[in-house]
Design a protein around this motif. Structure first.
Motif, PDB file in Angstrom:
ATOM      1  N   VAL A  33       0.702  -1.221   0.199  1.00 55.33           N
ATOM      2  CA  VAL A  33       0.166   0.042   0.130  1.00 55.33           C
ATOM      3  C   VAL A  33       1.048   1.235  -0.106  1.00 55.33           C
ATOM      4  O   VAL A  33       0.078   1.864  -0.401  1.00 55.33           O
ATOM      5  N   ARG A  34       1.675   1.244   0.825  1.00 52.21           N
ATOM      6  CA  ARG A  34       2.590   2.624   0.797  1.00 52.21           C
ATOM      7  C   ARG A  34       3.194   2.599  -0.103  1.00 52.21           C
ATOM      8  O   ARG A  34       3.412   3.573  -0.194  1.00 52.21           O
ATOM      9  N   ALA A  37       0.869   3.638  -3.615  1.00 50.02           N
ATOM     10  CA  ALA A  37       0.393   5.182  -3.172  1.00 50.02           C
ATOM     11  C   ALA A  37       1.571   6.165  -3.466  1.00 50.02           C
ATOM     12  O   ALA A  37       1.644   6.774  -3.884  1.00 50.02           O
ATOM     13  N   LEU A  41       0.925   9.147  -6.278  1.00 51.64           N
ATOM     14  CA  LEU A  41       0.678  10.562  -5.261  1.00 51.64           C
ATOM     15  C   LEU A  41       2.072  11.269  -5.866  1.00 51.64           C
ATOM     16  O   LEU A  41       1.600  12.559  -5.960  1.00 51.64           O
ATOM     17  N   LEU A  89      -0.426  11.294   2.569  1.00 52.99           N
ATOM     18  CA  LEU A  89       0.471  10.456   1.589  1.00 52.99           C
ATOM     19  C   LEU A  89       1.474   9.756   3.411  1.00 52.99           C
ATOM     20  O   LEU A  89       1.929   8.814   3.609  1.00 52.99           O
ATOM     21  N   THR A  92       0.220   7.775   6.150  1.00 51.66           N
ATOM     22  CA  THR A  92       0.051   6.606   5.849  1.00 51.66           C
ATOM     23  C   THR A  92       1.413   5.865   5.679  1.00 51.66           C
ATOM     24  O   THR A  92       2.050   4.854   5.909  1.00 51.66           O
ATOM     25  N   ALA A 109      -4.814   6.124   2.035  1.00 51.07           N
ATOM     26  CA  ALA A 109      -4.139   6.657   0.795  1.00 51.07           C
ATOM     27  C   ALA A 109      -4.712   6.903  -0.584  1.00 51.07           C
ATOM     28  O   ALA A 109      -4.518   7.347  -1.093  1.00 51.07           O
ATOM     29  N   VAL A 110      -5.853   6.728  -0.647  1.00 49.48           N
ATOM     30  CA  VAL A 110      -7.815   6.958  -1.052  1.00 49.48           C
ATOM     31  C   VAL A 110      -7.623   8.102  -1.136  1.00 49.48           C
ATOM     32  O   VAL A 110      -7.923   8.739  -1.854  1.00 49.48           O
ATOM     33  N   SER A 112      -5.389  10.724   0.234  1.00 50.85           N
ATOM     34  CA  SER A 112      -4.572  11.618  -0.188  1.00 50.85           C
ATOM     35  C   SER A 112      -4.350  11.295  -1.778  1.00 50.85           C
ATOM     36  O   SER A 112      -3.939  12.826  -1.963  1.00 50.85           O
ATOM     37  N   GLY A 113      -5.136  10.263  -2.706  1.00 55.13           N
ATOM     38  CA  GLY A 113      -5.256  10.963  -4.120  1.00 55.13           C
ATOM     39  C   GLY A 113      -6.801  11.969  -4.358  1.00 55.13           C
ATOM     40  O   GLY A 113      -6.448  12.592  -5.281  1.00 55.13           O
TER      41      GLY A 113
END
Length: 129
Positions: A33-34, A37, A41, A89, A92, A109-110, A112-113
Motif C-alpha cells: 500500500v505504501r 500510494a 501520488l 500520504l 500512510t 492512501a485513497v 490522499s489521492g
C-alpha cells in the motif's frame, strides 16, 4: 560471575528471544500500500504543485486586490487540499506495519489521492476574476 544485583545470570537460550518480526503482529502487505500510494501520488502532487505555482497568474487581469471572492477562495483552498494530501500520504507511511492499521492505511492512501485530484479540479475550474 555475578552482576550488580548479586545474582548469577542464567544460561543464554537462543529460543528465548522473540522473532525479529512476529508474523502475528506484522502486516506484510503494508509495504505494498505504501509503495503504490507513493508511486501514484508523488507525481500527482508534483503536478499539483506546478499548477499551484501558476495559479497566481489568474489574478493578472483583476489585480490581487480587486478579484472576486470566489477566485480568492479557490486560490486559498487549493494549497490547503495539497497540504492535506501530503499529510495523509506521510501518515500512510508513518503508520506501523500492524494488521490493525491496515484499513486506516488504505483509507488514508485513497483520501490522499482524492485530495490531490481535488486540488487539480479546483485549479482547472478557477472562476473568472
Amino acid at each position: 560471575m555475578t552482576n550488580r544485583t548479586g545474582t548469577t545470570p542464567g544460561p543464554w537460550l537462543p529460543d528465548a528471544l522473540p522473532p525479529a518480526r512476529d508474523p502475528r503482529t506484522h502486516d506484510g502487505k503494508a509495504i505494498v500500500v505504501r509503495i503504490v500510494a507513493g508511486v501514484l501520488l508523488v507525481p500527482l502532487l508534483m503536478i499539483d504543485m506546478f499548477f499551484i505555482g501558476l495559479s497566481p497568474m489568474a489574478t493578472d487581469s483583476c489585480g490581487p486586490d480587486h478579484c472576486s471572492d470566489a477566485l480568492n477562495q479557490s486560490l486559498v483552498a487549493a494549497p490547503v487540499f495539497w497540504l492535506a494530501a501530503v499529510a495523509m500520504l506521510l501518515v500512510t507511511w508513518g503508520l506501523p506495519a500492524r494488521p490493525r492499521f491496515r484499513a486506516a492505511r488504505g483509507w488514508l492512501a485513497v483520501a490522499s489521492g482524492g485530495s490531490g485530484l481535488m486540488t487539480i479540479a479546483i485549479l482547472v475550474n478557477l472562476p473568472t476574476g
